[in-house]
Design a protein around this motif. Sequence first.
Motif, short mmCIF file in Angstrom:
data_model
loop_
_atom_site.label_atom_id
_atom_site.label_comp_id
_atom_site.label_asym_id
_atom_site.label_seq_id
_atom_site.Cartn_x
_atom_site.Cartn_y
_atom_site.Cartn_z
N GLU A 37 33.95 38.35 32.71
CA GLU A 37 33.62 38.42 34.12
C GLU A 37 34.28 39.63 34.76
N LYS A 38 35.56 39.85 34.42
CA LYS A 38 36.26 40.99 34.97
C LYS A 38 35.62 42.29 34.49
N ASN A 39 35.26 42.33 33.22
CA ASN A 39 34.68 43.55 32.69
C ASN A 39 33.35 43.86 33.35
N MET A 40 32.59 42.82 33.68
CA MET A 40 31.35 43.06 34.39
C MET A 40 31.63 43.66 35.75
N TYR A 41 32.68 43.11 36.40
CA TYR A 41 33.02 43.63 37.73
C TYR A 41 33.47 45.08 37.65
N HIS A 42 34.21 45.39 36.60
CA HIS A 42 34.71 46.75 36.43
C HIS A 42 33.80 47.53 35.50
N ALA A 70 30.32 43.71 45.41
CA ALA A 70 31.42 43.91 44.46
C ALA A 70 31.60 45.38 44.14
N MET A 71 30.50 46.07 43.87
CA MET A 71 30.60 47.49 43.54
C MET A 71 31.01 48.30 44.76
N ASP A 72 30.49 47.93 45.93
CA ASP A 72 30.90 48.61 47.15
C ASP A 72 32.42 48.53 47.33
N SER A 73 32.96 47.33 47.16
CA SER A 73 34.39 47.12 47.34
C SER A 73 35.19 47.92 46.33
N ARG A 74 34.69 47.98 45.11
CA ARG A 74 35.40 48.72 44.06
C ARG A 74 35.48 50.20 44.39
N ILE A 75 34.37 50.75 44.82
CA ILE A 75 34.33 52.18 45.14
C ILE A 75 35.20 52.47 46.36
N TRP A 126 47.75 52.49 37.98
CA TRP A 126 48.40 53.49 38.80
C TRP A 126 49.75 52.96 39.26
N TYR A 127 50.76 53.83 39.22
CA TYR A 127 52.11 53.44 39.61
C TYR A 127 52.13 52.89 41.03
N GLY A 128 52.87 51.80 41.21
CA GLY A 128 53.08 51.23 42.54
C GLY A 128 52.04 50.23 42.97
N LEU A 129 51.07 49.93 42.13
CA LEU A 129 50.03 48.99 42.49
C LEU A 129 50.14 47.72 41.66
N GLY A 130 49.76 46.61 42.28
CA GLY A 130 49.61 45.35 41.57
C GLY A 130 48.25 44.78 41.94
N CYS A 131 47.57 44.20 40.98
CA CYS A 131 46.19 43.74 41.19
C CYS A 131 46.05 42.27 40.83
N ASN A 132 45.00 41.66 41.35
CA ASN A 132 44.69 40.30 40.96
C ASN A 132 43.72 40.32 39.78
N ASP A 133 43.24 39.15 39.39
CA ASP A 133 42.45 39.04 38.17
C ASP A 133 41.08 39.70 38.27
N VAL A 134 40.60 39.94 39.48
CA VAL A 134 39.27 40.54 39.63
C VAL A 134 39.38 42.01 40.03
N GLY A 135 40.57 42.59 39.87
CA GLY A 135 40.70 44.02 40.07
C GLY A 135 40.87 44.46 41.50
N GLU A 136 41.21 43.54 42.39
CA GLU A 136 41.50 43.94 43.76
C GLU A 136 42.99 44.26 43.88
N VAL A 137 43.31 45.36 44.53
CA VAL A 137 44.71 45.70 44.74
C VAL A 137 45.33 44.67 45.67
N ARG A 138 46.40 44.08 45.21
CA ARG A 138 47.05 43.00 45.94
C ARG A 138 48.43 43.40 46.43
N ALA A 139 49.03 44.46 45.86
CA ALA A 139 50.35 44.92 46.26
C ALA A 139 50.41 46.43 46.15
N VAL A 140 50.99 47.05 47.18
CA VAL A 140 51.26 48.49 47.19
C VAL A 140 52.75 48.63 47.47
N ALA A 141 53.49 49.23 46.55
CA ALA A 141 54.95 49.27 46.68
C ALA A 141 55.49 50.62 46.24
#
Length: 766
Positions: A116-121, A292-297, A335-350
């Motif tokens: 599912e994740k690979n389809m999203y990405h 989903a693709m809009d959000s990714r881009i 990418w350094y400083g990022l943390g993501c959830n299981d569907v590839g959304e950035v969840r933390a910027v540090a």
Amino acid sequence: MLNPNDLDREEFGDRGADNFADDSMIGSAHAGGMATDPAADRYGAPSGADAGDASAGGDANVTNMMDDTSTFGFASVTSSVTRETLAGAADTRAPTQATGDVESNHTPATSDVSGEKNMYHGNGNGNGAAASKSDASKKSRKGSSHNGGGGGMDKKKDEGAPAAGGPNKRRRRLMIVGAGVLVVAAVLIAVGVTMLGGKSDGGDRAGTAGGGGTAAPTITMMPTMRPTTGAPTPSPTSAPTTVRETILGDMMREVVPGLAPAAFAAGSVQHQAFGWLVDTDPLQLTPDGTPAMDSRILQRYALATLYFAAGGDSWGNKNNWLNGDECGFNGGPGWYGLGCNDVGEVRAVAFDDNNLVGELPPELSILKAVENLVVKNNPDLGGTIPLEVGSMTELRQLALYNNDHTGEIPVTIYDNLLHLVYLNLQDNRLTGELRPEVGQLSSLRKLILFNNELEGPVHALHIANIDELEYLGLSGNKFSGSIAHQIGNIPSLEYLYLDNNRFTGVLPSKLGLLSNLKSFNLDNNEVFGNIPTEIGNMVDLEYLSLRGNSLSGSIPTEVGTMQSLVTMNLATNFFNGELPEEIGALDNLKHLYLFQNKIEGTIPDLIGTMAKLKVLFLSSNKITGFPAEVSGISDTLTELYLSDNKIAGPIPASVCDLSNLEVLFLDSNFLTGEIPDCVGANLQSLRQLYLFGNQLTGYIPQNLQNLKQLTALGLEDNEFVGDVSQGICKLTNNNGVLSELWTDCGGAEPSVACECCSTCCPGPNC
């Protein structure tokens, strides 16, 4: 290295971590250098903010709050949590519960990425993208409650969601554009053929094989679609030159209409980011009409904008930025400083101390799934905090501190970030007021605004609406007005820091309702009147500092019920009367600061029984006597300050029982007689000994040479006679540490002969 995948711990900032954990600095009079720099003030009184400045040296012992094993000051939202190491391992915990604990962010390993994740990405082909959208992704598409403005934000619809019918509209547009391209190509080919055909009719003709027929015209070239003169390809600010660029631009205008115009403004960082997205983004994702693709881009565009706006080329660590998958899916590093959830959304910027330079862009608001935004210790990162941050409605931690941000705190933060648990904006240059709307942050537990330029009243009535507030840090600003009694209506409050402001009025009696309070600092304000007796109800209080106000009256006996007190600092006020004996019942007290008041009488005998007392600072009062029995503090007391009082007679013999004493200030009293031999014999740990300004007589004892740790010895302005022994002088040479030795070796007829003194009195330096 700050790991965004460990941002399931809330930060405390300076007072909740490094300083708090250092017990040696807790309220110590010498945190700023009093004990180690006697020249700053040789009368046992504090020098400016140096001595006794508990707020500068650390306010309370945080060991009851957390075990800070990190260098980055993260702490749990709950009270007693040992920090996990910053391991960055994948965390598959369920979403956080109503307790407010910040959910762990994690970047799943490649093996954790499901189909599912690979389809999203995907690579932009759109296969299965709509089916892969998670609940979190759906949440990011919901309508926003954001009512704030600024920066071209769209207030009528969520920028993270497409307009109604958007995907189908873009599919139709894609078909129309494609058909148009085919029509244009056909027309150009037809025109070219026609032109060549006309030229053949009027020009040379080729002979036929038989020598008599007219040959069909030979097409020697096709007309070119672009000039052949070497002109550069138009930039994104010109008319789009590719179908993909057109589709990307259309998608941005529809999904984030308030932010899109900046992407097409020449010279902007947004334009630079859009150019990267079009030309050099290695993934080359193309909108396919799915959210989903809009959000990714858009996520990649927002991150690229952050990179260019904050000087990404100069970052201390920019590993993998603008290369590959930002979350590290598909087998590559994230990418350094990022943390993501299981569907590839950035969840933390540090980013901690990463040399970010410039400003934070409003495009951060595109990152709708971000729960932790921590950008700290980047002194060249300035500008205002974008209003659009207030539309990041999933934020639980917002930590933008020790940067150089200016302007007011955006009201959009108060209006929209209803999940916010931790807000730290300390050590910037923020101005304006703390608006009453702060009371809308109903989930907030820690509000830290130290060391800005904020002013105006503190709206305790509204702050009291934050039911679970534990930490209120407003020190080092320009807040004014009285401390409203509603402050007592926050029973969850544990840490209250109001020092170094301009508060006036009296202490409200309802402070006594803060039964869970552990630390309270009101230093250096303009508060007056008595300490309310209700303060005795604060039985969990460990740190109390009211230094540098205009408080008066006697110290209430009710302080004796505050059994948790570790530090009490009431210095530099106008307290009078005798010390209440009840202070001697404070079995956990380590630091007692009462200097520069009008306290009189003898020190109660019970103080000599306080088994944990380390620092007793009573200089500049009207004290007349010292306890004869000090067995209870003989092993613990390390610093004794009795300068500038009214103690008369010989040096109290009980002083010699304080075998671990390191600092002894008895100067500027009315002491008589000789220095007892027990000083040199018993006080082997002494680093500073000040006896000047008394009426002491006799010879300077030779056995003071036994004080091998001594760095400062002040004996001037007495009636000593004779020579300073060679043994004492040896302490001043390369083998000793005695750097300051003052005696009455100056003037026309010196009473003391000294070959090694640093200062002879009387003299210009006395």
